[in-house]
Design a protein around this motif. Structure first.
Motif, mmCIF file in Angstrom:
data_model
loop_
_atom_site.group_PDB
_atom_site.id
_atom_site.type_symbol
_atom_site.label_atom_id
_atom_site.label_comp_id
_atom_site.label_asym_id
_atom_site.label_seq_id
_atom_site.Cartn_x
_atom_site.Cartn_y
_atom_site.Cartn_z
ATOM 1 N N ALA A 10 48.197 40.701 81.308
ATOM 2 C CA ALA A 10 48.241 41.186 80.034
ATOM 3 C C ALA A 10 48.684 40.115 78.903
ATOM 4 C CB ALA A 10 49.354 42.505 79.938
ATOM 5 N N GLY A 11 48.211 40.427 77.605
ATOM 6 C CA GLY A 11 48.576 39.682 76.517
ATOM 7 C C GLY A 11 47.931 38.483 76.353
ATOM 8 N N ASP A 12 47.945 37.957 75.110
ATOM 9 C CA ASP A 12 47.397 36.729 74.537
ATOM 10 C C ASP A 12 48.366 35.632 74.514
ATOM 11 O OD1 ASP A 12 48.340 37.478 72.411
ATOM 12 O OD2 ASP A 12 46.831 37.313 70.880
ATOM 13 N N ARG A 13 49.344 35.971 74.469
ATOM 14 C CA ARG A 13 50.537 35.118 74.422
ATOM 15 C C ARG A 13 50.688 34.448 72.875
ATOM 16 N NH1 ARG A 13 50.967 37.072 78.850
ATOM 17 N NH2 ARG A 13 51.700 36.194 80.526
ATOM 18 N N ILE A 30 40.316 45.336 76.199
ATOM 19 C CA ILE A 30 39.747 44.496 77.326
ATOM 20 C C ILE A 30 41.011 44.152 78.340
ATOM 21 C CG2 ILE A 30 39.026 42.059 77.550
ATOM 22 C CD1 ILE A 30 37.922 42.133 74.794
ATOM 23 N N GLN A 31 40.459 44.446 79.727
ATOM 24 C CA GLN A 31 41.394 44.425 80.915
ATOM 25 C C GLN A 31 40.933 43.317 81.630
ATOM 26 O OE1 GLN A 31 43.692 47.677 81.497
ATOM 27 N NE2 GLN A 31 43.507 47.529 79.347
ATOM 28 N N GLY A 32 41.921 42.870 82.479
ATOM 29 C CA GLY A 32 41.506 41.713 83.349
ATOM 30 C C GLY A 32 42.761 41.388 84.305
ATOM 31 N N GLY A 33 42.251 40.512 85.235
ATOM 32 C CA GLY A 33 43.355 40.050 86.153
ATOM 33 C C GLY A 33 42.487 39.561 87.352
ATOM 34 N N PHE A 34 43.676 38.970 88.379
ATOM 35 C CA PHE A 34 43.150 38.562 89.656
ATOM 36 C C PHE A 34 42.751 39.600 90.505
ATOM 37 C CE2 PHE A 34 46.390 35.200 88.321
ATOM 38 C CZ PHE A 34 45.585 34.139 88.431
ATOM 39 N N GLU A 42 43.257 39.807 69.909
ATOM 40 C CA GLU A 42 43.935 39.488 71.013
ATOM 41 C C GLU A 42 43.443 39.933 72.253
ATOM 42 O OE1 GLU A 42 45.496 43.140 68.782
ATOM 43 O OE2 GLU A 42 44.820 41.313 68.131
ATOM 44 N N GLY A 43 42.525 40.762 72.109
ATOM 45 C CA GLY A 43 41.635 41.002 73.660
ATOM 46 C C GLY A 43 40.949 39.775 73.851
ATOM 47 N N ARG A 77 42.351 33.268 77.784
ATOM 48 C CA ARG A 77 43.372 32.778 78.569
ATOM 49 C C ARG A 77 43.026 33.112 80.079
ATOM 50 N NH1 ARG A 77 48.114 34.889 80.829
ATOM 51 N NH2 ARG A 77 47.821 36.918 79.915
ATOM 52 N N LEU A 78 42.539 34.211 80.381
ATOM 53 C CA LEU A 78 42.201 34.457 81.974
ATOM 54 C C LEU A 78 41.048 33.795 82.503
ATOM 55 C CD1 LEU A 78 44.229 36.628 81.297
ATOM 56 C CD2 LEU A 78 42.645 38.286 82.357
#
Length: 318
Positions: free
Chosen positions: A89-92, A100-104, A137-138, A144-145
């Protein structure tokens, strides 16, 4: 029963009649008459009408199917295709954008980074996810991801389903256009394979920012365009009522975009659209993603970057 679209009214009427008959106790109607033969006859007629209707959908009708509220969403694809999903989460810099979702995650045994638009499935979740319309930010989170995936050598898989980036004044104040451009740039610069799939609507730069991949897949009844048909009609004809004509002229369908070289692969949907059989649609997409990853496997970083560059520069050439 699914939610029927306007052009599906004859199918809805037949299905309603079938349901009324099936509600009769034990398949026997008034006076002890066996109603099963009539149910089978009506069901065969409904199935044929459904096949015929979806075999000749217009671009505007495909747009309606792509927007169907019961189509699978990002969370459904994650649940059906990925294991060990770890959301990030987050754009830091400002906030966490829920659109907009994401992750490992692990896809068929391989670690990947998965990103996508989440529209939400009911009123509360649609508001929470802003109907899938990303804010700056999304897109900064997406950057970032993607860069994190590049650092760890993980393929990037993206699932695009948005009418476009959020156009509100707050988003413009926080640099919406710049954030979209940076996300597109980050995708093009990746040294790992990137496979994008347009699973519903692919609207404007908000979609391209997550779809600038080595391979672009698209569901059979999805749409992908620089502006919505209503937006185009409002500009050209000063009325959104001309949206069907705009959709026809804009070449928004997977079949037209495959011919133009904008996408690489059309992913088949179950009869009547992904919303009628979400599990089948999700399985079809999984197979297409896996095939694309195999095709890109083993290519060095520079070849992947050059391939993306050549792919997008070739669009529009005669």
């Amino acid at each position: 029963m699914p939610t029927f679209l306007d052009f599906e009214r004859p199918i809805a009427e037949l299905q309603g009649r079938i349901d009324e008959l099936r509600d009769s106790s034990g398949g026997v109607g008034a006076g002890g008459v066996d109603i099963e033969p009539e149910v089978r006859r009506l069901q065969a007629k409904s199935d044929k009408l459904l096949r015929d209707t979806f075999a000749r959908l217009t671009p505007w009708q495909k747009t309606q199917v792509a927007r169907h509220p019961e189509r699978p969403h990002f969370k459904d694809y994650v649940a059906g295709l990925f294991d060990e999903f770890v959301p990030l989460a987050g754009d830091r810099g400002f906030a966490d954008d829920q659109a907009i979702q994401g992750g490992f995650a692990r896809f068929r045994g391989r670690r990947v980074m998965v990103l996508g638009n989440e529209k939400g499935a009911d009123t509360a979740s649609r508001l929470r996810h802003n109907f899938g319309m990303g804010k700056p930010e999304g897109y900064r989170k997406a950057v970032r991801l993607m860069q994190l995936a590049d650092r760890f050598g993980l393929p990037v898989l993206t699932l695009v389903d948005t009418s476009g980036a959020f156009p509100g004044i707050q988003a413009e104040e926080r640099g919406q256009a710049e954030a979209i451009a940076r996300s597109t740039q980050a995708a093009l610069a990746l040294g790992v394979p990137m496979v994008a799939a347009v699973v519903g609507e692919g609207g404007s730069g908000g979609a391209v920012a997550l779809a600038a991949g080595n391979r672009v897949l698209m569901f059979e009844h999805a749409v992908y365009s620089v502006i919505s048909p209503e937006g185009c009609a409002s500009i050209l004809w000063r009325t959104a009522d001309k949206a069907p004509e705009a959709a026809e002229a804009m070449k928004v369908t997977a079949q037209e975009l495959k011919t133009l070289g904008v996408i690489d692969t059309i992913v088949a949907e179950p009869l009547g659209g992904a919303h009628r059989d979400p599990a089948g649609a999700i399985a079809n997409l999984g197979d297409a993603l896996a095939a694309a990853m195999v095709d890109l496997g083993g290519q060095p970083a520079e070849r992947l970057r050059l391939g993306r560059r050549e792919k997008f520069l070739a669009m529009g050439r005669s």
